[in-house]
Design a protein around this motif. Sequence first.
Motif, mmCIF file in Angstrom:
data_model
loop_
_atom_site.group_PDB
_atom_site.id
_atom_site.type_symbol
_atom_site.label_atom_id
_atom_site.label_comp_id
_atom_site.label_asym_id
_atom_site.label_seq_id
_atom_site.Cartn_x
_atom_site.Cartn_y
_atom_site.Cartn_z
ATOM 1 N N ALA A 36 0.833 -1.206 0.000
ATOM 2 C CA ALA A 36 0.000 0.000 0.000
ATOM 3 C C ALA A 36 0.869 1.259 0.000
ATOM 4 O O ALA A 36 0.568 2.239 -0.704
ATOM 5 C CB ALA A 36 -0.925 0.003 1.217
ATOM 6 N N GLY A 91 1.063 4.335 -2.834
ATOM 7 C CA GLY A 91 1.013 5.760 -2.503
ATOM 8 C C GLY A 91 2.228 6.506 -3.012
ATOM 9 O O GLY A 91 2.112 7.630 -3.518
ATOM 10 N N THR A 122 1.865 7.168 -6.693
ATOM 11 C CA THR A 122 0.973 8.307 -6.939
ATOM 12 C C THR A 122 1.717 9.621 -6.727
ATOM 13 O O THR A 122 1.588 10.560 -7.523
ATOM 14 C CB THR A 122 -0.249 8.239 -6.008
ATOM 15 O OG1 THR A 122 -0.970 7.032 -6.256
ATOM 16 C CG2 THR A 122 -1.162 9.433 -6.221
ATOM 17 N N SER A 123 2.487 9.706 -5.662
ATOM 18 C CA SER A 123 3.254 10.931 -5.369
ATOM 19 C C SER A 123 4.261 11.226 -6.474
ATOM 20 O O SER A 123 4.410 12.380 -6.902
ATOM 21 C CB SER A 123 3.977 10.788 -4.026
ATOM 22 O OG SER A 123 3.065 10.636 -2.958
ATOM 23 N N SER A 146 -2.546 15.120 0.354
ATOM 24 C CA SER A 146 -3.325 14.212 1.196
ATOM 25 C C SER A 146 -4.450 14.961 1.905
ATOM 26 O O SER A 146 -5.453 14.362 2.295
ATOM 27 C CB SER A 146 -2.417 13.543 2.235
ATOM 28 O OG SER A 146 -1.836 14.517 3.103
ATOM 29 N N GLY A 194 -7.667 14.516 0.093
ATOM 30 C CA GLY A 194 -8.113 13.145 -0.136
ATOM 31 C C GLY A 194 -7.427 12.393 -1.251
ATOM 32 O O GLY A 194 -7.895 11.317 -1.642
ATOM 33 N N MET A 195 -6.316 12.920 -1.771
ATOM 34 C CA MET A 195 -5.563 12.177 -2.786
ATOM 35 C C MET A 195 -4.825 11.024 -2.120
ATOM 36 O O MET A 195 -4.166 11.211 -1.097
ATOM 37 C CB MET A 195 -4.560 13.104 -3.487
ATOM 38 C CG MET A 195 -5.157 13.923 -4.604
ATOM 39 S SD MET A 195 -5.511 12.942 -6.076
ATOM 40 C CE MET A 195 -3.862 12.539 -6.608
ATOM 41 N N ALA A 196 -4.918 9.842 -2.718
ATOM 42 C CA ALA A 196 -4.316 8.646 -2.115
ATOM 43 C C ALA A 196 -2.827 8.567 -2.424
ATOM 44 O O ALA A 196 -2.350 7.647 -3.092
ATOM 45 C CB ALA A 196 -5.032 7.394 -2.605
ATOM 46 N N ASP A 197 -2.089 9.550 -1.928
ATOM 47 C CA ASP A 197 -0.640 9.554 -2.110
ATOM 48 C C ASP A 197 0.010 8.835 -0.931
ATOM 49 O O ASP A 197 -0.672 8.225 -0.100
ATOM 50 C CB ASP A 197 -0.125 10.988 -2.234
ATOM 51 C CG ASP A 197 -0.237 11.745 -0.927
ATOM 52 O OD1 ASP A 197 -1.193 11.485 -0.164
ATOM 53 O OD2 ASP A 197 0.632 12.597 -0.657
ATOM 54 N N PHE A 208 -1.183 10.223 2.510
ATOM 55 C CA PHE A 208 -2.580 9.878 2.811
ATOM 56 C C PHE A 208 -2.705 8.409 3.209
ATOM 57 O O PHE A 208 -3.356 8.081 4.212
ATOM 58 C CB PHE A 208 -3.456 10.166 1.586
ATOM 59 C CG PHE A 208 -4.909 9.877 1.794
ATOM 60 C CD1 PHE A 208 -5.746 10.822 2.357
ATOM 61 C CD2 PHE A 208 -5.448 8.641 1.433
ATOM 62 C CE1 PHE A 208 -7.093 10.554 2.560
ATOM 63 C CE2 PHE A 208 -6.794 8.363 1.631
ATOM 64 C CZ PHE A 208 -7.613 9.320 2.202
ATOM 65 N N ILE A 209 -2.093 7.525 2.435
ATOM 66 C CA ILE A 209 -2.189 6.094 2.734
ATOM 67 C C ILE A 209 -1.494 5.771 4.051
ATOM 68 O O ILE A 209 -2.018 5.027 4.882
ATOM 69 C CB ILE A 209 -1.579 5.276 1.579
ATOM 70 C CG1 ILE A 209 -2.480 5.380 0.343
ATOM 71 C CG2 ILE A 209 -1.394 3.818 1.984
ATOM 72 C CD1 ILE A 209 -1.960 4.660 -0.876
ATOM 73 N N SER A 237 -3.641 7.014 6.909
ATOM 74 C CA SER A 237 -4.831 6.168 7.063
ATOM 75 C C SER A 237 -4.477 4.876 7.791
ATOM 76 O O SER A 237 -5.220 4.425 8.680
ATOM 77 C CB SER A 237 -5.430 5.857 5.692
ATOM 78 O OG SER A 237 -5.844 7.040 5.038
#
Length: 221
Positions: A14, A18, A21-22, A165, A168-171, A174-175, A178
Motif C-alpha cells: 500500500a 502511494g 501516486t506521489s 493528502s 483526499g488524494m491517495a498519495d 494519505f495512505i 490512514s
Amino acid sequence: MHFDPTIPFKYWDALLIGLGTSLRLTLICLAIGVALGFVTSQARRSRLMPVRAVAIFYVELFRGTPVLIQLFWIFYCLPMLIGAEPGNFISAVLSLSLYAGAITSETFRAALKSIPREQYDTCRALGITGLRLAIWVVLPQALLRAIPTLLSNAVALFKESALISAVGMADLMFIGSSIANRTGRPVEMLTAIAIIYFTVAFPLTRIVGRVETRILRRLAV
C-alpha cells in the motif's frame, strides 16, 4: 506500547502504491511547471507593461503564499467561481503546477541573465526573432544553465506533494496516515513515511551537486 519497526512492512504494498501516486503527480506537475515557468520568465522580459505586470503578480502570489492555502483555495473556492467541481486530482495538479511554474520562472530568469547579450544581437542580425529565437536559441541554453536548480525544484515539489493528502488524494502521506489511524501506530508509520521521502529525495540532492559541477565545467570551456 513499544516501538515496533516491523509494522510498516506489513503494509509495504500500500505504501508503494502511494509513493507511485506521489511520484507520478510530481512528474506531471514538474513538466507543466517547467513549461509555464519558461513562458512566465519570457513574459517578465516583455516590453509590454501589462504582460510584465501579470507575470510578476503571478510569480509573487504563488511564491509568497503557502502551497497548502493555494491547494485549499483551488479545491474549495474555485468550484464556487466556475460552477463545477474539479476534483482532488485536478485541484492537486493545478496547485502544484502553478507553484512549480512560479519557482521555475525565477530559475529561468536567472539563467536567461547569464546568456551573453551578443547572442541575441547575432540572432536578430540573422533574422532569428520572436518564437524561433525563444525556442531554438534561448530555451536550450536556459535549460542547460537551469538544470541544477530545476532538479532542486523537483525535490522540493516532491516533498510539497505530501500536502495533497489534505484533499483526499491517495498519495504516500494519505495512505500512511490512514494506516496509522486504523492500526493505532502513528509513530511507526510516520517514521516509515519520512524514511521513504528521504530515500527518494536524498539521492536527487546528491545528483544536483554533481550535475552542477559538470555544467559549470562545460560552460567554462
